[in-house]
Design an enzyme around this catalytic site. Structure first.
Site, short mmCIF file in Angstrom:
data_model
loop_
_atom_site.label_atom_id
_atom_site.label_comp_id
_atom_site.label_asym_id
_atom_site.label_seq_id
_atom_site.Cartn_x
_atom_site.Cartn_y
_atom_site.Cartn_z
N CYS A 48 0.84 -1.20 0.00
CA CYS A 48 0.00 0.00 0.00
C CYS A 48 0.89 1.26 0.00
CB CYS A 48 -0.89 -0.02 1.24
SG CYS A 48 -1.72 1.52 1.60
N CYS A 51 0.25 3.66 2.86
CA CYS A 51 0.81 3.21 4.14
C CYS A 51 2.29 3.56 4.24
CB CYS A 51 0.62 1.70 4.32
SG CYS A 51 -1.10 1.18 4.43
#
Length: 134
Positions: A48, A51
């Site tokens: 991600c 993230c």
């Protein structure tokens, strides 16, 4: 001060939350849950990109806070696991996650503030979550 980091996943989060709640030393600390994507085994980095961008900003902001903070890093799983509409954190009425990363302030019973995936990397949005709650 210090940020105590505790790791969890969908099968361990409930026990981590109970442990945190039952420890009297945590009553005066602010607690957060940072919902994240797992790291890819082949790269060692999260699948991600949001993230990857948000996590160091959140850690730095919490590290600079003058009080002790608990941070549960709740790893949602690999991409196919997270994308499942029945993912436990998507359907849990306490969290209702729609994306990772999501940072929530946790009071031991419920969410007292949250930043969604498109907000979690902004220090000026993280700071209000550190303010005293009533």
């Amino acid at each position: 001060m210090t940020v105590k980091k505790i790791d969890a996943n969908p099968s361990t989060l409930e026990s981590v939350l109970q442990e945190l709640k039952s420890d009297e030393t945590n009553r005066s600390k602010i607690s957060f849950i940072l919902f994240l994507a797992d790291d890819e085994p082949t790269t060692g980095r999260s699948w991600c990109p949001d993230c990857v961008r948000a996590e160091p900003v959140i850690f730095k902001t919490l590290d600079e806070f003058p009080e002790d903070v608990n941070l549960i890093r709740a790893y949602a799983g690999d991409r196919p696991t997270w994308r499942t509409p029945a993912h436990p954190w998507r359907v849990d009425p306490r969290f209702k996650l729609t994306g990772v990363p999501t940072l929530v302030r946790w009071d031991g019973e419920s969410v007292k503030g949250r930043l969604e995936d498109h907000q979690a990397h902004v220090p000026n949005l993280i700071l209000p979550l550190l303010a005293p709650t009533t």
